[in-house]
Design an enzyme around this catalytic site. Sequence first.
Site, PDB file in Angstrom:
ATOM      1  N   HIS A   1       5.222  -6.569   2.831  1.00 32.90           N
ATOM      2  CA  HIS A   1       4.906  -6.195   1.439  1.00 32.90           C
ATOM      3  C   HIS A   1       5.950  -6.738   0.461  1.00 32.90           C
ATOM      4  CE1 HIS A   1       1.615  -3.322   2.442  1.00 32.90           C
ATOM      5  NE2 HIS A   1       2.309  -3.165   3.542  1.00 32.90           N
TER       6      HIS A   1
ATOM      7  N   ASN B   1      -2.935   1.501   1.527  1.00 31.58           N
ATOM      8  CA  ASN B   1      -3.428   0.123   1.481  1.00 31.58           C
ATOM      9  C   ASN B   1      -4.800   0.091   0.818  1.00 31.58           C
ATOM     10  OD1 ASN B   1      -1.281  -1.169   2.732  1.00 31.58           O
ATOM     11  ND2 ASN B   1      -2.195  -1.130   4.769  1.00 31.58           N
TER      12      ASN B   1
HETATM   13 FE1  HDE Z   1       4.368   0.090   5.874  1.00 31.49          FE
HETATM   14  N1  HDE Z   1       6.276  -0.534   5.632  1.00 31.49           N
HETATM   15  N2  HDE Z   1       4.711   0.378   7.843  1.00 31.49           N
HETATM   16  N3  HDE Z   1       2.413   0.536   6.205  1.00 31.49           N
HETATM   17  N4  HDE Z   1       3.992  -0.227   3.971  1.00 31.49           N
HETATM   18  C1  HDE Z   1       6.820  -0.945   4.496  1.00 31.49           C
HETATM   19  O1  HDE Z   1       8.906  -0.318   3.637  1.00 31.49           O
HETATM   20  C2  HDE Z   1       5.920   0.433   8.417  1.00 31.49           C
HETATM   21  C3  HDE Z   1       1.837   0.904   7.379  1.00 31.49           C
HETATM   22  C4  HDE Z   1       2.831   0.039   3.299  1.00 31.49           C
HETATM   23  O2  HDE Z   1       5.313  -1.423  -2.376  1.00 31.49           O
HETATM   24  C5  HDE Z   1       8.299  -1.155   4.582  1.00 31.49           C
HETATM   25  O3  HDE Z   1       9.995  -0.457   1.670  1.00 31.49           O
HETATM   26  C6  HDE Z   1       5.801   0.827   9.787  1.00 31.49           C
HETATM   27  C7  HDE Z   1       0.522   1.417   7.171  1.00 31.49           C
HETATM   28  C8  HDE Z   1       2.957  -0.328   1.917  1.00 31.49           C
HETATM   29  O4  HDE Z   1       7.337  -0.999  -1.639  1.00 31.49           O
HETATM   30  C9  HDE Z   1       8.616  -0.717   6.006  1.00 31.49           C
HETATM   31  C10 HDE Z   1       4.465   0.989  10.008  1.00 31.49           C
HETATM   32  C11 HDE Z   1       0.321   1.348   5.825  1.00 31.49           C
HETATM   33  C12 HDE Z   1       4.251  -0.821   1.782  1.00 31.49           C
HETATM   34  C13 HDE Z   1       7.253  -0.352   6.545  1.00 31.49           C
HETATM   35  C14 HDE Z   1       3.796   0.716   8.790  1.00 31.49           C
HETATM   36  C15 HDE Z   1       1.505   0.793   5.234  1.00 31.49           C
HETATM   37  C16 HDE Z   1       4.866  -0.732   3.087  1.00 31.49           C
HETATM   38  C17 HDE Z   1       8.767  -2.534   4.201  1.00 31.49           C
HETATM   39  C18 HDE Z   1       3.769   1.351  11.308  1.00 31.49           C
HETATM   40  C19 HDE Z   1      -0.941   1.739   5.043  1.00 31.49           C
HETATM   41  C20 HDE Z   1       4.877  -1.387   0.538  1.00 31.49           C
HETATM   42  C21 HDE Z   1       9.524  -2.387   2.919  1.00 31.49           C
HETATM   43  C22 HDE Z   1       4.209   2.554  11.889  1.00 31.49           C
HETATM   44  C23 HDE Z   1      -1.239   3.140   5.102  1.00 31.49           C
HETATM   45  C24 HDE Z   1       5.549  -0.344  -0.292  1.00 31.49           C
HETATM   46  C25 HDE Z   1       9.512  -0.979   2.635  1.00 31.49           C
HETATM   47  C26 HDE Z   1       6.121  -0.978  -1.547  1.00 31.49           C
HETATM   48  C27 HDE Z   1       6.165  -1.119   3.338  1.00 31.49           C
HETATM   49  C28 HDE Z   1       7.102   0.110   7.794  1.00 31.49           C
HETATM   50  C29 HDE Z   1       2.391   0.757   8.691  1.00 31.49           C
HETATM   51  C30 HDE Z   1       1.615   0.588   3.829  1.00 31.49           C
HETATM   52  C31 HDE Z   1       9.382  -1.678   6.844  1.00 31.49           C
HETATM   53  C32 HDE Z   1       6.940   0.978  10.769  1.00 31.49           C
HETATM   54  C33 HDE Z   1      -0.436   1.967   8.233  1.00 31.49           C
HETATM   55  C34 HDE Z   1       1.902  -0.213   0.833  1.00 31.49           C
HETATM   56  O5  HDE Z   1       9.455   0.391   6.045  1.00 31.49           O
END
Ligand code: HDE
Length: 711
Positions: free
Chosen positions: A95, A168
């Site tokens: 992201h 999302n």
């Molecule tokens: Fe994320 N995800 N994600 N994700 N995600 C990040 O956090 C993570 C997942 C989502 O505009 C990170 O600040 C793991 C699902 C959005 O700043 C990080 C897992 C969904 C954004 C991270 C998921 C998301 C992130 C990267 C699996 C939809 C952007 C930078 C367990 C429901 C937020 C940050 C923004 C961002 C980890 C799965 C949505 C690395 C470990 C499912 C919208 O922490």
Amino acid sequence: MPKKSSSKGTRQGTANERKSVRYDDQNVTIGTGGETHQIADGERPVLTTQQGIPVSDDQNSLKIGARGPTALEDFHLREKLFHFDHERIPERVVHARGFGAHGYFENYESLSDITKADLFQRAGEKTPLFVRFSTVAGNKGSPDLARDVRGFAVKIYTKEGNWDIVGNNIPVFFIQDAIKFPDMVHAAKQEPDRGFPQAQTAHDNFWDFISLTPESMHMVMWIMSDRTIPRSFRFMEGFGVHTFRFVNAGGKSTFVKFHWKPKLGLQSVVWNEAVKINGADPDFHRRDLWDAIKAGDYPEWELGLQLFDEDFADKFDFDVLDATKIIPEEDVPVRRVGRLVLDRCVDNFFAETEQVAFCTQNIVPGIDFTNDPLLQGRNFSYLDTQLKRLGSPNFTHIPINAPKCPFAHFQQDGHMALVNPKGRVNYEPNSWDGEGSGPRESPEKGFTSFPVEEQEAKLRVRSETFADHYSQARQFYLSQTDTEQNHIANALIFELSKVERVAIRARMVSHLLNIDSGLAKQVADGLGLKEMPKPADAARPTREDLKESPALSILLNGPKSFKGRKVGALVTDGVDIKILESLKSALKSEGALLEIVAPKVGGVKASDGSWIEAAQKIDGGPSVLYDAVALLPSEDGAKMLVKEPAARDFIADAFAHMKFVGYTEGAVSVMMHAGVPETRDKGFIAIKGQDDCSTFVAACRQLRFWDRAKV
Ligand code: HDE
């Protein structure tokens, strides 16, 4: 002959525009005014270093003689370069490319019967929020129209703390367990040896991983659909994905899934258009949101809730803790309880959009987690990544992350601590009285977890209730219109054609056979597969009895008007001013915009001799940037356009992308040169007089003339 160094020289390149920054306690104030405000010399603040030392010359470094070495003593030069060298912070690992805006959430009704969350108690109450939209796989500078999931992250600054819904634009995910996330992301991003491809899943590693991960198949249907190439952030849905809990004041829990429904309806572009938009305007989505908000056309979404209890969860065909599954809206209707309005652009991209730190753990009293194993992993991961990215546990002191309600705790010090406690006490319990004694816990007001009873063996397993990987993939595919099904097949063919290893292509087709045999055949044909593979082994056979869900189609949920959309009008000297004016007013009453595209950006002279300014020169404003086009050249102007490749492409693309085209008689010759057949389909609307402009705008409400693709 080398020139001899001398102390002679002039103070060259002095700018007469100077701005300064003033630190006022903890508030940073930009000192000088905007572009149009004239500042008298005496009024203009003096440029200083970060330490506040006035600067005499910001154009030339301090040298020993005019051509001599630069002096190390030049603290202004060194401070300026030092700061510049540290301007970047690590980009988000996923992201990375995003765009944010401020707004508010307004509650339609009190939800006190289902949650005690403060923001849902009073009808009509507005709570401030910040939203960041993003793509997932690309780096920070990647183009907006990559085929990718869009992040839809909302930070709501409630009176009882910050609540983040980090969602999302797709309601399901690739994997069921957080432990697979690093693999999934590694596979999707650039391949590690070569560092490409950028912002694309069309490569071997991605499809290798996916084809070995049957749980991804439902998500594959969504990402190969037009959901991953939205026309605008304004025209896409958002989803919280996981099942959460609401808890009311009586301690009763209700399961909830969150939806954001765009008021302007759903809309996507077509793939060939996306590819071209990425070249013509890589910032297409951010510009669109910025322009809409700046124009006062505030985008809105309604918050929808799917509410259900343990009984429903037990009876439901799938596990509500499995993030690869939806609950069809036809089974549990979406109750619309409020609206999200974005009404303010950021003042500074870095300070707000880049530094905003979302975290699924940020939850307020009245809302709680469930045991979705993906959500549980996320709850750990986000805080960890913020520490890395923002460099200090004090990232909550940055204004965009700070709560807007009162807060008080004994956490202290660390890098860049901006909000520092006063007084002697920094622990509790303490026996000090009065102001300096600090805050106390509150069993009544404080967050309490819903007391779910858990007692089972510690195991590294996946629940049997997560084992059906194909039934909802099939349900999604069958819920699409013919046009959309074709897009899914074409997207799969495109992506898999970029995969070098034939075995991976075939393995993907073997999964498609478990989803829909027609789709599998279409893809196998499109790939030129020599032999149809056997269906993939399935942990559970695909169910064929799931009802179609029309809510899953974009085309069945499009807008009812052309509001918020944009027509590109191609004009030349001699453009009929009456037609142009009526088109403009027809679009205005629809809530849509007209943008003038002309051979020169300076503009054209209209039929009445008036001057019409252009927004774009033709090659800078290709038709892919518009929802529909109007071709309004004069007869003479058309003769010139015929020779202009960019003008022919403008028309050819609008035709190929199934757009509605309004045209005056003068445009016919250029259309012929652009390859538009002489017998024009119903997507072409002749504009002979002023009334035809309304007919054209009314036709545009359908957004595309899809029948053209069937010819
Ligand atoms: Fe994320 N995800 N994600 N994700 N995600 C990040 O956090 C993570 C997942 C989502 O505009 C990170 O600040 C793991 C699902 C959005 O700043 C990080 C897992 C969904 C954004 C991270 C998921 C998301 C992130 C990267 C699996 C939809 C952007 C930078 C367990 C429901 C937020 C940050 C923004 C961002 C980890 C799965 C949505 C690395 C470990 C499912 C919208 O922490």
